[in-house]
Design an enzyme around this catalytic site. Structure first.
Site, short mmCIF file in Angstrom:
data_model
loop_
_atom_site.label_atom_id
_atom_site.label_comp_id
_atom_site.label_asym_id
_atom_site.label_seq_id
_atom_site.Cartn_x
_atom_site.Cartn_y
_atom_site.Cartn_z
N GLY A 158 62.42 35.33 78.98
CA GLY A 158 62.04 36.74 78.88
C GLY A 158 63.19 37.68 78.59
O GLY A 158 63.11 38.87 78.91
N SER A 159 64.24 37.19 77.94
CA SER A 159 65.34 38.12 77.64
C SER A 159 64.91 39.16 76.60
O SER A 159 65.38 40.30 76.62
CB SER A 159 66.59 37.36 77.18
OG SER A 159 66.38 36.75 75.94
N ARG A 161 41.84 25.43 72.79
CA ARG A 161 42.61 26.63 72.45
C ARG A 161 41.75 27.90 72.45
O ARG A 161 42.17 28.95 72.92
CB ARG A 161 43.24 26.43 71.06
CG ARG A 161 44.28 27.47 70.73
CD ARG A 161 44.68 27.42 69.26
NE ARG A 161 45.14 26.11 68.84
CZ ARG A 161 46.36 25.62 69.06
NH1 ARG A 161 47.23 26.34 69.73
NH2 ARG A 161 46.71 24.44 68.62
N ARG A 203 52.92 29.27 72.40
CA ARG A 203 51.60 28.71 72.09
C ARG A 203 51.17 29.21 70.72
O ARG A 203 51.45 30.37 70.37
CB ARG A 203 50.53 29.14 73.10
CG ARG A 203 50.82 28.82 74.53
CD ARG A 203 50.97 27.35 74.84
NE ARG A 203 49.79 26.58 74.51
CZ ARG A 203 49.79 25.24 74.51
NH1 ARG A 203 50.88 24.56 74.80
NH2 ARG A 203 48.69 24.58 74.21
N ILE A 204 50.50 28.35 69.98
CA ILE A 204 49.96 28.78 68.70
C ILE A 204 48.61 29.44 68.95
O ILE A 204 47.77 28.88 69.68
CB ILE A 204 49.84 27.58 67.74
CG1 ILE A 204 51.24 27.06 67.40
CG2 ILE A 204 49.08 27.96 66.48
CD1 ILE A 204 51.27 25.80 66.60
N HIS A 225 61.06 35.66 65.86
CA HIS A 225 61.33 34.25 65.53
C HIS A 225 62.83 34.09 65.25
O HIS A 225 63.41 34.88 64.52
CB HIS A 225 60.51 33.84 64.31
CG HIS A 225 60.72 32.42 63.94
ND1 HIS A 225 60.14 31.38 64.66
CD2 HIS A 225 61.45 31.83 62.96
CE1 HIS A 225 60.52 30.23 64.12
NE2 HIS A 225 61.31 30.47 63.09
N THR A 276 50.20 36.43 61.29
CA THR A 276 48.99 36.01 60.58
C THR A 276 48.69 34.57 61.03
O THR A 276 49.46 33.98 61.79
CB THR A 276 49.20 36.00 59.05
OG1 THR A 276 50.22 35.05 58.75
CG2 THR A 276 49.61 37.37 58.54
N LEU A 318 51.62 30.08 60.50
CA LEU A 318 52.63 30.03 61.57
C LEU A 318 53.99 30.57 61.11
O LEU A 318 54.57 30.04 60.16
CB LEU A 318 52.78 28.59 62.07
CG LEU A 318 53.82 28.40 63.18
CD1 LEU A 318 53.38 29.05 64.48
CD2 LEU A 318 54.12 26.93 63.39
N ASP A 319 54.48 31.59 61.79
CA ASP A 319 55.75 32.24 61.48
C ASP A 319 55.81 32.70 60.03
O ASP A 319 56.90 32.84 59.45
CB ASP A 319 56.94 31.31 61.78
CG ASP A 319 57.01 30.93 63.26
OD1 ASP A 319 56.68 31.78 64.11
OD2 ASP A 319 57.38 29.78 63.56
C1 GRF Z 1 63.71 33.64 71.38
O1 GRF Z 1 64.75 32.98 70.71
C2 GRF Z 1 62.60 33.97 70.44
O2 GRF Z 1 63.04 34.27 69.15
C3 GRF Z 1 61.83 32.68 70.42
O3 GRF Z 1 61.86 32.23 71.74
C4 GRF Z 1 63.04 32.72 72.38
C5 GRF Z 1 62.60 33.45 73.61
O4 GRF Z 1 63.68 33.89 74.38
N1 GRF Z 1 60.50 32.86 69.88
P1 GRF Z 1 63.44 34.84 75.63
O5 GRF Z 1 62.37 34.17 76.49
O6 GRF Z 1 63.00 36.17 75.13
O7 GRF Z 1 64.75 34.89 76.34
#
Ligand code: GRF
Length: 225
Positions: free
Chosen positions: A15-16, A68, A94-95, A112, A144, A147-148
């Site tokens: 969760g950074s 899902r 999760r997708i 991403h 969308t 994926l990514d």
């Molecule tokens: C990040 O690198 C983000 O781009 C990717 O997952 C990581 C999550 O990091 N999708 P954090 O949990 O926000 O620290």
């Protein structure tokens, strides 16, 4: 100033990036309020970050849903009563189904850790190193069903150094993520970033495939020390 935008943030881990949003709001760099954090992982440290900041949390554990569509329906049900303007996937592993994505189209973004369209999916930093790329980075994009692959809003890059490992590169890219995510959220909330016919726009200008190239002069973001 207009009313703060209402955000829901979906996480699976540390969760950074959620923290970067919390900090940007506290620093008045982002006119928003996080009204809900959802994690699919009960032990995700990001949940503690949310609770410390006084934000409502919900755990929706995907292992409790045998398909899902049911998991996604539970997510949608949790978000619906909160009148959310923007849903942010911030390390949500999760997708999501096409139905969920359709329901939140135009108000669903993801961060991403690669310079999309390069390296969708996992293992992005190692791929950049293995391929001898001179730069790596991160992208915030509209989501969308591809994926990514949704239209990119903003991207930030860092050089790949000779001695980089996947983890040293990930750490540097993550600092960039913490700069571009709050900025992209602000742009979505104040209507600067929009999405039409599969393309992203900033201030009405169609963005190139990687989105806006971040530079430190971009308004409203502070460099991390
Ligand atoms: C990040 O690198 C983000 O781009 C990717 O997952 C990581 C999550 O990091 N999708 P954090 O949990 O926000 O620290």
């Amino acid at each position: 100033m207009s009313a703060p935008a209402r955000l829901a943030v979906l996480i699976s881990g540390n969760g950074s990036n959620l923290q970067a949003l919390i900090d940007a709001i506290a620093a008045n760099q982002l006119n928003a309020r996080i009204v809900l954090v959802i994690s699919n992982v009960p032990s995700a440290p990001g949940l503690t970050r949310a609770r410390v900041a006084g934000i409502a949390t919900e755990v929706i554990d995907h292992r409790n849903y045998w398909e899902r569509a049911l998991f996604d329906a539970a997510l949608a049900e949790a978000i619906a009563p909160r009148a959310v303007d923007l849903v942010i996937l911030a390390g949500f592993m999760r997708i999501l189904s096409a139905d969920f994505i359709r329901a939140f189209a135009d108000r669903l973004i993801n961060i991403h850790p690669s310079l999309l369209p390069k390296y969708p999916g996992l293992g992005t930093h190692q791929q950049a190193i293995d391929n001898g790329d001179t730069e790596a980075g991160a992208t915030v994009h509209f989501v969308t069903a591809d994926l990514d692959g949704g239209p990119a809003i903003i991207q930030a890059a860092t050089p790949v150094e000779q001695q980089d490992t996947a983890s040293s590169l990930a750490a540097r890219v993550r600092r960039l993520e913490h700069l571009i995510l709050p900025l992209a959220v602000q742009w979505c909330c104040n209507g600067r970033a929009t999405w039409r016919d599969g393309e992203a726009f900033l201030d009405g200008q169609c963005l190139p495939p990687g989105g806006w190239r971040y530079n430190p002069a971009d308004q409203g973001v502070r460099e991390e020390s």
